[in-house]
Design a protein around this motif. Structure first.
Motif, PDB file in Angstrom:
ATOM      1  N   ILE B 107     104.084 112.300 -18.741  1.00 41.82           N
ATOM      2  CA  ILE B 107     104.834 111.489 -18.200  1.00 41.82           C
ATOM      3  C   ILE B 107     103.969 110.295 -17.561  1.00 41.82           C
ATOM      4  O   ILE B 107     103.629 110.586 -16.559  1.00 41.82           O
ATOM      5  N   ILE B 144     107.138 112.985 -22.941  1.00 38.60           N
ATOM      6  CA  ILE B 144     108.483 112.459 -22.214  1.00 38.60           C
ATOM      7  C   ILE B 144     108.540 111.223 -21.789  1.00 38.60           C
ATOM      8  O   ILE B 144     109.480 110.478 -22.174  1.00 38.60           O
ATOM      9  N   ILE B 145     107.548 110.658 -21.301  1.00 39.33           N
ATOM     10  CA  ILE B 145     107.382 109.158 -21.278  1.00 39.33           C
ATOM     11  C   ILE B 145     105.992 108.831 -21.570  1.00 39.33           C
ATOM     12  O   ILE B 145     104.882 109.441 -20.891  1.00 39.33           O
ATOM     13  N   ALA B 172     110.596 106.790 -23.910  1.00 38.49           N
ATOM     14  CA  ALA B 172     110.673 108.177 -23.567  1.00 38.49           C
ATOM     15  C   ALA B 172     111.064 108.945 -24.817  1.00 38.49           C
ATOM     16  O   ALA B 172     111.558 108.650 -25.714  1.00 38.49           O
ATOM     17  N   LEU B 199     111.731 115.318 -16.587  1.00 42.40           N
ATOM     18  CA  LEU B 199     112.046 113.924 -16.610  1.00 42.40           C
ATOM     19  C   LEU B 199     112.982 113.567 -15.303  1.00 42.40           C
ATOM     20  O   LEU B 199     112.648 112.597 -14.500  1.00 42.40           O
ATOM     21  N   GLU B 202     110.925 113.654 -12.169  1.00 38.94           N
ATOM     22  CA  GLU B 202     110.183 112.337 -11.752  1.00 38.94           C
ATOM     23  C   GLU B 202     110.931 111.044 -11.516  1.00 38.94           C
ATOM     24  O   GLU B 202     110.649 110.379 -10.686  1.00 38.94           O
ATOM     25  N   LYS B 230     102.891 104.717 -11.247  1.00 42.84           N
ATOM     26  CA  LYS B 230     104.003 105.532 -12.137  1.00 42.84           C
ATOM     27  C   LYS B 230     105.402 105.401 -11.300  1.00 42.84           C
ATOM     28  O   LYS B 230     106.297 104.741 -12.153  1.00 42.84           O
TER      29      LYS B 230
END
Lengths: 431, 412
Positions: B107, B144-145, B172, B199, B202, B230
């Motif tokens: 991520i 995921i990202i 993503a 995800l 986060e 982030k």
């Protein structure tokens, strides 16, 4: 007295067999026979898996089943000179030159790739192993008839053995750690050494002159290469860069094998040399240059450049690089770049048949040839055109009106199972 | 007054009408598709100072004296590629320039596309030769990202000259693409459940971060949290400023994406969506647009069930839909949305629908329809010129204009 009656009985039985398998006449379509100019409002008559009549004023046999195809276009079944459907696998990682490996021993005839090919109008394919070797094995020519085994769909030679070529490659794909080559010079040297050995093996056979005592020990690799050297087995050579193309031609001249150049990204740079060497070219049309170093200069312009130079040009899908269902668009992209319509349609059909030495059976719609043809909704070069039906040896193998076949043509949930389509997750050795 | 007369003198000396500038151009088309109403026969488009100043039938729109005039059989708005990684990757697939995917963590929304985009990458020129004038590029699927995306014109020598939105979306991935992203087991997911959990965790962190910032703004006693690149980006996603572009192909992965969109009330754009045809009602109810996979994408792996008819089903269900060139990683290095849209024509999409999906509908999904996507007065003078039906293989792109400047005159 006895013998003539036997002959008469045989003739009677033959007549009965012909009568029971009635001919079929396709009436009203624009027929593009490739062997000749297009025929408006044409008639195509097939019987016993063969074309028995074709033309404008052809009489429809009284016993024929008549199919009205007015408004449609009929073209010969397409010949894909380079495909990886059916999971063909030849050489392994042990060495760069393995002519003894046969893809015959690997094909999964139930792979949905064969259905995709039929949905794209393809009726004959050359199934090949990959390009990560200088020589990755024996290819196989396959007719897309129904069959449970590879033997039942393979083209056969007169002696009954399966028909096919030999896959070779140069440039970057076969380069890796020893025993594979690290340079272009080494690649050529390894290939030449092997062909020299095959020449010696062939000379021993010739000296034996039929005497079994004097024959050399059997050697699968050498036996395959002898077939290459004596012209029975055509080399299908992956090559991209202009200098690599010329290296193929140099080796071809030295050893006298028959070769078809495949991919040939930089053909436009050496079109004259290719034509002068009488080397046929099977092109792939890719939607952008690059993806790998050797495809940096690939261009739709390859097609018209080779046509202008007088080379014999065909196309291939390299399925899974491009999808067999989209084969027709190769010709259209060639025309976009300036190729003539006639040469473009020939490149999907007769040119491929010639490259596989099968043009006596397929590639055009002519009396006596296999009844392999495609019924299209319109102009083969138009994006709006769909494959309606694909016929192989007089049998309908794809029908857009059949829901299962339509699902293959369009995709959808479970439509392409079981299938093996390679996915690229980044740069990999390729095709 | 003195300055004006001097300017006039200069212009008289150079022999050019005072009103004509480098970014002025007139385009005459036998047929002009505006993507804002029906086609105009014998149409004229006037671009002044980079913007469309007039469009209409030749009889209604006069071409100013001295203006450069270009003719074509067919004129369309400049095409839009709604998702690509062109500019982020070198076209020869060399290890040193494949900047669309950073593998060090699962991520990383803080990765900006503008710090990697190469405006001189050869495939950008390739796209614009075929009439593509705007692209949505950036970090691709696979983590995921994976980072941010940008929107740029297919011109300019620097990112500054090209870009029209430097931080368009956060990219993503759901499903196998994200699961397989884990290269060494370091904080990377091994299952679909873990992808979603990571995800969501986060996004919760981002919510908390945004709350702390808001609290500090309301109360002088409270310290704002330390800046976190982030969480700053994800806070933008949570607040709805920045959409999340979610690549998901299988039906279960698409549902996971929609579930998370609803939970965090985030603006989402679905990407790829090979099995979207199974979930038309759900996608429509969620109000999520789709940037559908290239029609000619390979039907393998998690895209094994893709269909040539997906775009037609989405569009006729009323779901905003655009085409993308996508990313295959090998050959071809990029596709052309012109050809991808064309491939839907024998599968039920109309000419106008296919054109809208690579022009105005793409512009709306990307949030740039105030500037591009249709030929309307006030919009950027971005035009694509063809010598026939643009979707026919045997037609040619014959010219591309971006903001009034002819950036391609090749016939291809």
């Amino acid at each position: 007295m006895k013998r003539p009656s036997g002959l008469l009985t045989t003739l009677f039985l033959m007549a009965a067999a012909v009568a029971s398998a009635e001919p079929t006449a396709f009436v009203g379509a624009t027929i593009m026979p490739v062997a000749d100019a297009p025929i408006d409002n044409g008639v195509l008559v097939i019987d016993g898996g063969k074309i028995v009549a074709i033309g404008a004023g052809v009489r429809v046999p009284r016993n024929a089943e008549v199919v009205d195809v007015a408004g449609k276009v009929i073209v010969p079944g397409f010949v894909d000179t380079h495909s990886h459907i059916g999971e063909p696998a030849g050489a392994d990682r042990s060495s760069p030159i393995q002519p003894e490996a046969r893809v015959l021993d690997s094909i999964n005839v139930r792979d949905a790739g064969f259905k995709r090919a039929l949905a794209g109008g393809i009726t004959t394919v050359n199934l090949m192993s990959g390009s990560g070797h200088l020589m990755s094995g024996q290819t196989i020519y396959v007719k897309l008839r129904e069959g449970n085994s590879i033997e039942s769909i393979a083209y056969k030679k007169d002696d009954g053995s399966v028909d096919g070529g030999m896959k070779m490659a140069n440039g970057t794909n076969p380069r890796r750690d020893p025993p594979f080559p690290g340079t272009r010079g080494k690649s050529a040297a390894l290939v030449r050494q092997k062909y020299v050995a095959a020449q010696e093996y062939m000379a021993k056979i010739e000296r034996a002159d039929g005497d079994a005592e004097k024959m050399p020990e059997r050697d699968l690799a050498m036996e395959a290469l002898v077939e290459v050297l004596n012209g029975e087995r055509i080399v299908h050579h992956h090559t991209h860069r202009h200098d690599d193309i010329l290296t193929v031609l140099r080796l071809q001249q030295e050893f006298g094998f028959r070769v078809v150049l495949h991919h040939v990204s930089e053909a436009h740079r050496v079109a004259k040399e290719i034509a002068a060497a009488n080397a046929p070219v099977s092109l792939i049309m890719i939607d952008s240059p690059g993806g790998k170093l050797e495809a940096q200069y690939i261009d739709f312009e390859n097609a018209p450049a080779l046509e202008r130079a007088g080379a014999n040009v065909g196309f291939h899908t390299d399925d899974y690089i491009t999808d067999s269902r989209l084969f027709m668009r190769m010709a259209a992209l060639g025309v976009r770049a300036g190729m003539s319509r006639e040469t473009a349609l020939r490149a999907l059909t007769l040119a491929g048949a010639e490259m596989l030495d099968l043009d006596d059976r397929i590639g055009t719609l002519e009396r006596g040839k296999d009844a392999d043809f495609v019924i299209l909704s319109g102009d083969p070069l138009s994006v709006y055109t769909r494959v309606q039906e694909t016929w192989v040896e007089g049998v309908k193998r794809f029908d857009l009106d059949d829901p299962d076949d339509r699902a293959v043509a369009e995709g959808g949930f479970g439509a392409l199972q079981p299938s093996f389509v390679h996915e690229f997750h980044g740069y990999e050795e390729g095709h | 007054m003195k300055l004006l007369s001097r300017l006039l003198t200069v212009c008289l000396v150079c022999g050019v009408s005072v009103s004509v500038m480098a970014s002025d151009i007139a385009v005459r088309g036998d047929r002009v598709y505006t993507a804002a109403g029906g086609p105009i026969e014998n149409g004229v488009v006037i671009v002044r100072d980079g913007k469309i100043a007039a469009v209409g039938p030749a009889g209604d729109v006069a071409i100013p004296d001295g203006m450069v005039v270009v003719d074509a059989a067919v004129v369309t708005p400049g095409l839009i590629d709604a998702h690509t990684v062109v500019g982020m990757v070198g076209f020869l697939s060399q290890d040193n320039d494949q900047d669309y995917l950073e593998r060090s963590a699962a991520i990383q929304p803080e990765l900006r596309a503008i710090d990697a985009y190469n405006a001189r990458e050869p495939l950008i020129e390739w796209l614009r030769t075929f009439g593509v004038t705007t692209i949505h590029s950036g970090h691709g699927p696979g983590e995921i990202i994976s980072g941010q995306t940008l929107i740029a014109k297919t011109t300019g020598n620097t990112i500054a000259e090209a870009v029209i939105n430097p931080a368009a979306m956060v990219a993503a991935t759901m499903g196998e693409g994200a699961v397989m992203s884990g290269n060494d087991g370091r904080n990377t997911p091994g299952t679909r459940g873990k992808v979603a959990a990571m995800l969501r965790t986060e996004l919760l962190n981002a919510q908390a971060y945004a709350k702390k910032i808001a609290a500090a703004e309301d109360d002088d006693e409270k310290e704002p949290p330390a800046r976190d690149l982030k969480l700053e980006v994800l806070a933008g996603v949570i607040s709805g400023e920045m959409p999340m572009l979610v690549t998901a192909h299988r039906h279960n992965d698409i549902m996971t994406a929609l579930r998370i969109a609803e939970e965090f009330n985030i603006r989402m754009v679905l990407d790829g969506a090979s099995e979207a045809y199974l979930l038309l009602d759900e996608i429509k109810a969620a109000g999520v647009p789709v940037i559908v996979h290239p029609a000619m994408a390979r039907a393998g792996g998690e895209r094994e069930n893709l269909s040539f008819t997906t775009a037609e089903k989405l569009i006729n269900a009323g779901i905003p839909t655009a085409f993308q060139s996508g990313y295959e990683g090998y050959v071809p290095k990029t596709r052309l949305v012109l050809f991808e849209a064309a491939m839907t024509l024998p599968h039920g999409l109309t000419f106008e629908q296919a054109l809208a999906a690579i022009t105005i509908d793409a512009a709306k999904i990307l949030g740039v329809d105030d500037r591009v996507g249709s030929i309307e007065v006030g919009k950027d003078g971005d035009l694509a010129l063809y010598d026939g039906d643009p979707f026919e293989y045997t037609s040619h792109a014959v010219g591309t204009i971006i903001e009034g400047v002819q950036v391609s005159d090749r016939t291809k």
